[in-house]
Design a protein around this motif. Structure first.
Motif, PDB file in Angstrom:
ATOM      1  N   ILE A   1      -9.053  17.121  10.107  1.00  0.00           N
ATOM      2  CA  ILE A   1      -8.871  16.755   8.692  1.00  0.00           C
ATOM      3  C   ILE A   1      -9.737  17.629   7.795  1.00  0.00           C
ATOM      4  O   ILE A   1      -9.271  18.159   6.768  1.00  0.00           O
ATOM      5  N   PHE A   2     -10.999  17.827   8.155  1.00  0.00           N
ATOM      6  CA  PHE A   2     -11.869  18.667   7.332  1.00  0.00           C
ATOM      7  C   PHE A   2     -11.404  20.121   7.339  1.00  0.00           C
ATOM      8  O   PHE A   2     -11.521  20.825   6.325  1.00  0.00           O
TER       9      PHE A   2
ATOM     10  N   ALA B   1       0.810  -1.215   0.000  1.00  0.00           N
ATOM     11  CA  ALA B   1       0.000   0.000   0.000  1.00  0.00           C
ATOM     12  C   ALA B   1       0.841   1.260   0.000  1.00  0.00           C
ATOM     13  O   ALA B   1       0.448   2.280  -0.578  1.00  0.00           O
ATOM     14  N   GLU B   2       2.020   1.238   0.626  1.00  0.00           N
ATOM     15  CA  GLU B   2       2.830   2.452   0.701  1.00  0.00           C
ATOM     16  C   GLU B   2       3.476   2.809  -0.628  1.00  0.00           C
ATOM     17  O   GLU B   2       4.041   3.901  -0.773  1.00  0.00           O
ATOM     18  N   PHE B   3       3.455   1.898  -1.614  1.00  0.00           N
ATOM     19  CA  PHE B   3       4.070   2.168  -2.918  1.00  0.00           C
ATOM     20  C   PHE B   3       3.032   2.361  -4.027  1.00  0.00           C
ATOM     21  O   PHE B   3       3.376   2.373  -5.197  1.00  0.00           O
ATOM     22  N   GLY B   4       1.778   2.524  -3.627  1.00  0.00           N
ATOM     23  CA  GLY B   4       0.724   2.696  -4.611  1.00  0.00           C
ATOM     24  C   GLY B   4       0.273   4.136  -4.739  1.00  0.00           C
ATOM     25  O   GLY B   4       0.984   5.085  -4.402  1.00  0.00           O
ATOM     26  N   LEU B   5      -0.947   4.309  -5.272  1.00  0.00           N
ATOM     27  CA  LEU B   5      -1.534   5.622  -5.500  1.00  0.00           C
ATOM     28  C   LEU B   5      -2.539   5.921  -4.395  1.00  0.00           C
ATOM     29  O   LEU B   5      -3.430   5.111  -4.107  1.00  0.00           O
ATOM     30  N   LYS B   6      -2.384   7.108  -3.782  1.00  0.00           N
ATOM     31  CA  LYS B   6      -3.299   7.553  -2.728  1.00  0.00           C
ATOM     32  C   LYS B   6      -3.984   8.823  -3.193  1.00  0.00           C
ATOM     33  O   LYS B   6      -3.330   9.778  -3.626  1.00  0.00           O
ATOM     34  N   LEU B   7      -5.320   8.832  -3.113  1.00  0.00           N
ATOM     35  CA  LEU B   7      -6.114   9.979  -3.567  1.00  0.00           C
ATOM     36  C   LEU B   7      -7.136  10.354  -2.504  1.00  0.00           C
ATOM     37  O   LEU B   7      -7.673   9.483  -1.799  1.00  0.00           O
ATOM     38  N   ILE B   8      -7.416  11.666  -2.422  1.00  0.00           N
ATOM     39  CA  ILE B   8      -8.534  12.178  -1.642  1.00  0.00           C
ATOM     40  C   ILE B   8      -9.392  12.983  -2.599  1.00  0.00           C
ATOM     41  O   ILE B   8      -8.925  13.939  -3.241  1.00  0.00           O
ATOM     42  N   LEU B   9     -10.666  12.599  -2.720  1.00  0.00           N
ATOM     43  CA  LEU B   9     -11.576  13.197  -3.693  1.00  0.00           C
ATOM     44  C   LEU B   9     -12.724  13.896  -2.983  1.00  0.00           C
ATOM     45  O   LEU B   9     -13.182  13.450  -1.917  1.00  0.00           O
ATOM     46  N   ASP B  10     -13.201  14.958  -3.611  1.00  0.00           N
ATOM     47  CA  ASP B  10     -14.397  15.666  -3.157  1.00  0.00           C
ATOM     48  C   ASP B  10     -15.454  15.527  -4.238  1.00  0.00           C
ATOM     49  O   ASP B  10     -15.289  16.024  -5.359  1.00  0.00           O
TER      50      ASP B  10
ATOM     51  N   THR C   1     -10.970  29.467   6.579  1.00  0.00           N
ATOM     52  CA  THR C   1     -10.865  28.865   7.914  1.00  0.00           C
ATOM     53  C   THR C   1     -12.140  28.133   8.299  1.00  0.00           C
ATOM     54  O   THR C   1     -12.168  27.408   9.300  1.00  0.00           O
ATOM     55  N   ASN C   2     -13.193  28.320   7.539  1.00  0.00           N
ATOM     56  CA  ASN C   2     -14.443  27.620   7.800  1.00  0.00           C
ATOM     57  C   ASN C   2     -14.407  26.226   7.176  1.00  0.00           C
ATOM     58  O   ASN C   2     -13.771  25.996   6.147  1.00  0.00           O
ATOM     59  N   VAL C   3     -15.114  25.309   7.784  1.00  0.00           N
ATOM     60  CA  VAL C   3     -15.194  23.940   7.277  1.00  0.00           C
ATOM     61  C   VAL C   3     -16.205  23.903   6.133  1.00  0.00           C
ATOM     62  O   VAL C   3     -17.404  24.160   6.340  1.00  0.00           O
ATOM     63  N   THR C   4     -15.723  23.636   4.925  1.00  0.00           N
ATOM     64  CA  THR C   4     -16.601  23.566   3.740  1.00  0.00           C
ATOM     65  C   THR C   4     -16.765  22.137   3.225  1.00  0.00           C
ATOM     66  O   THR C   4     -17.414  21.927   2.211  1.00  0.00           O
ATOM     67  N   LEU C   5     -16.181  21.173   3.910  1.00  0.00           N
ATOM     68  CA  LEU C   5     -16.281  19.763   3.522  1.00  0.00           C
ATOM     69  C   LEU C   5     -16.947  18.972   4.628  1.00  0.00           C
ATOM     70  O   LEU C   5     -16.895  19.349   5.808  1.00  0.00           O
ATOM     71  N   ASP C   6     -17.555  17.872   4.247  1.00  0.00           N
ATOM     72  CA  ASP C   6     -18.157  16.992   5.249  1.00  0.00           C
ATOM     73  C   ASP C   6     -18.004  15.549   4.803  1.00  0.00           C
ATOM     74  O   ASP C   6     -17.499  15.237   3.718  1.00  0.00           O
ATOM     75  N   ARG C   7     -18.447  14.653   5.655  1.00  0.00           N
ATOM     76  CA  ARG C   7     -18.283  13.210   5.404  1.00  0.00           C
ATOM     77  C   ARG C   7     -19.032  12.753   4.163  1.00  0.00           C
ATOM     78  O   ARG C   7     -18.630  11.783   3.522  1.00  0.00           O
ATOM     79  N   ASN C   8     -20.100  13.425   3.782  1.00  0.00           N
ATOM     80  CA  ASN C   8     -20.899  12.989   2.632  1.00  0.00           C
ATOM     81  C   ASN C   8     -20.235  13.299   1.292  1.00  0.00           C
ATOM     82  O   ASN C   8     -20.734  12.869   0.260  1.00  0.00           O
TER      83      ASN C   8
END
Length: 644
Positions: free
Chosen positions: A482-483, A302-311, A494-501
């Protein structure tokens, strides 16, 4: 000179032939062949000769029967599959990620306004079918033009023998144009509905408004019917929007891809190639290999693969178009087009999805062992996906074949597939009957079979087997920070514009460097065929290749004798025809001499050459009767001339 003599002798030898009759040739073969059986036929007594003749004939028949089976098996070109396992550094697959929702609702709302109001009113009437319960009295009038082109109807099947068809926007339930069509053609189809089913939703498509030439799709749930109807109507609307405008209305890479890491190297949205996919809007491909060399994976894990965070921005989804929320992704080969609707998987929002990859390489044998192709150049279907500069695939061929049939029959192309040159997408204004044509073509088994027969599998293919696991992400303990960080990095807020959904984390990596190769090889080869033929011949007849040469020799001699006999027969026939033309026999030499002598005496008696005892004439004076003398034979001159 010697060469001429050689050819003359060879010609004489050919004219003479083997020097045998058929019987003599057969006896010679039986006496000298190395095959068991024929020798006993000519050397044994009458009874044993008959037995050995029968056995030889029986076993020769068995040999030819077995030979036929072996040759037929070889010509069937069967293959065997073998599995081998190897270990090597492998290229990381191309990774395509898309949003499950193709467009931002805020960008396309003005285009779908009438359609949304229509579907809301239809749902209200489905849920509140009694008159007077509708809340439409104070709202603006509905644009029913879209509805009449492709209507939805309710079918009450409580009385299965007499189902009742209810048009949602018809206050009067008397049979109209489309209602009559539905009543005539959907009764038989709905007989298979479950016993406890009291109503079914039906999508109607007609060749033109008010026509009885209609096709129907039945649904047991209003949710399915509404979704399919909305997709079909939105397809007509969006097909008229230019491509660049559709790309602008979709999700942009810098908004969707929040973080990227490949192995130990950071990456961002600029490392992705953007393509427009009709089903999912803007899609982004990592490691496609179009402009740069494909990346190799340094190690498994896993440490040598591709890691993505998507919105995925779920709050901006189109409510009636996308009922599923998440990201759609697919692993595929470099320079191949991603068919996410068939081969993609979903990643759920609010989770971390880990995908372990194993590689299978398929190697098929070409013609005549299998009907596969290397690059699609021998496929009779024009590949419409070649405009993306991608490699051939059977999915591309099947879709191109369907689109070509759509253009040929309906006069326009479907929005979900690439267009041939000079053709426009179908829409309700320019092509009122396109939905009927499309539905008929999609349900046609004949056209589907034509495409299946025309398209071929690729001879070499790489498949990625995935092991998928998921966990909630981020955890309740870490979601605040994290958010906050992700919101600040995206919006500098500085406001949280992301959520778990709306957040998805992906980990894609090789589980191990072991790869499997499934290759085909010929089940029967020419060596196998020759050894099998020789084995059967040796087992049943005790023969070998030399015995076959001996048998070939007598066949040649038999043909030789036959040709000579035919030539002799032709000569005899020619002589018979000459005798029939001249029935008398030709004169002999003595008869010819006697005839000439008699002719001389006849000339002498007639005075053709007078006898004169006077002196000879002077030189230069011609003798008397010179003309008759000049034409007479020499033997008619008489003894006096000889004396001179």
């Amino acid at each position: 000179m010697n060469l001429k003599k050689y050819f003359i002798r060879a010609l004489h030898r050919l004219q003479k032939g083997p020097g045998y009759t058929y019987k003599e040739l057969l006896v010679w073969y039986c006496d000298n062949t190395n095959t068991h059986g024929p020798k006993r036929i000519i050397k044994e007594g009458p009874k044993k000769k008959l037995v050995w003749f029968f056995l030889t004939l029986l076993f020769a028949s068995l040999v030819f029967w077995q030979w036929g089976i072996l040759i037929n098996t070889y010509l069937s070109y069967n293959v065997t599959s073998s599995l081998s396992i190897g270990f090597k550094t492998m290229k990381f697959p191309a990774v395509t990620v898309c949003n499950a929702n193709p467009f931002k609702y805020s960008q396309v709302k003005h285009l779908l306004k009438d359609l949304d109001r229509l579907i809301e009113a239809a749902l209200e009437r489905i849920l509140q079918p009694m008159p007077g319960n509708s809340s439409e009295n104070g709202s603006p009038p509905l644009n029913l033009r879209l509805w009449h082109q492709i209507p939805l109807v309710l079918i009450d099947e409580r009385d299965k023998d007499n189902p009742i068809i209810l048009d949602i926007f018809e206050s009067n339930q008397a049979a109209g144009g489309n209602q009559t069509c539905a009543e005539n053609q959907t009764t038989a189809e709905n007989q298979t509905t479950a016993d406890n089913q009291t109503s079914a939703d039906n999508q109607t498509s007609c060749s033109h408004e008010g026509s009885d030439n209609c096709t129907y799709r039945n649904f047991t749930s209003a949710a399915q019917a509404v979704t399919e109807w909305y997709i079909l109507q939105s397809t007509s609307i969006l097909s008229k929007v230019p491509l660049q405008e559709r790309i602008r209305m979709g999700y942009q890479a810098k908004d969707m891809i929040l973080a990227c890491l490949y192995g130990a190297e950071p990456c961002n949205y600029k490392n992705f190639t953007q393509i427009y996919h009709p089903d999912h809007g803007n899609c982004y491909i990592f490691n496609w290999g179009m402009d740069e060399e494909a990346l190799n994976s340094s190690n498994p894990g896993a440490e040598f693969g591709l890691k993505l965070i998507l919105d995925i921005s779920q709050q901006d989804y189109i409510p009636y178009l996308s009922s599923a929320a998440g990201a759609r992704l697919m692993l595929h080969q470099q320079k191949s087009f991603p068919f996410l609707k068939d081969q993609g998987i979903y990643a759920m929002a609010g989770t971390e999805t880990s995908i372990g990859v194993l590689v299978d390489e398929l190697e098929r044998m070409g013609y005549p062992y299998s009907d596969c192709t290397n690059n699609g150049s021998d496929v009779p279907v024009k590949n419409l996906y070649s405009q993306y500069n991608t490699s051939y695939s059977i999915q591309a061929c099947l879709r191109s074949c369907f689109q070509n049939h759509m253009v040929e029959i309906c006069g326009c192309g479907h929005y979900m597939f690439p267009l041939p040159e000079g053709v426009n997408y179908c829409n309700n204004e320019d092509n009122p009957g396109w939905a009927y044509c499309y539905s008929s073509l999609r349900s046609s088994v004949q056209h589907r079979q034509i495409c299946i027969d025309s398209c071929k599998e690729t001879c070499n293919d790489t498949q990625y087997k995935m092991t998928i696991s998921m966990a909630d992400w981020p955890s309740e303990a870490s979601e605040d920070w994290i958010f906050h960080i992700l919101s600040y990095e995206r919006d500098l807020s500085t406001n949280v514009t992301l959520d778990r959904n709306g957040i998805i984390k992906l980990n894609i990596y090789f589980q191990e460097y072991n790869y499997r190769t499934i290759s085909e090889s010929a089940a029967t080869t020419i060596v196998w065929l020759l050894s099998s033929l020789g084995g059967q011949f040796g087992f049943w007849m005790g023969g070998s290749v030399l015995c076959l040469i001996e048998f070939g020799e007598i066949i040649i001699d038999s043909l030789w004798i036959t040709v000579i006999n035919i030539i002799g027969w032709c000569k005899g026939l020619k002589q018979k025809r000459a005798q029939a033309r001249y029935p008398d026999a030709p004169p002999t030499v003595s008869e010819l001499v006697e005839a000439h002598t008699n002719l001389g005496f006849q000339h002498e008696e007639a005075g053709a050459l007078p006898r004169d005892e006077s002196l000879p004439p002077e030189p230069g004076t011609p003798p008397p009767n010179y003309d008759s003398l000049r034409v007479q034979p020499l033997d008619t001159l008489g003894p006096d001339s000889d004396a001179e």
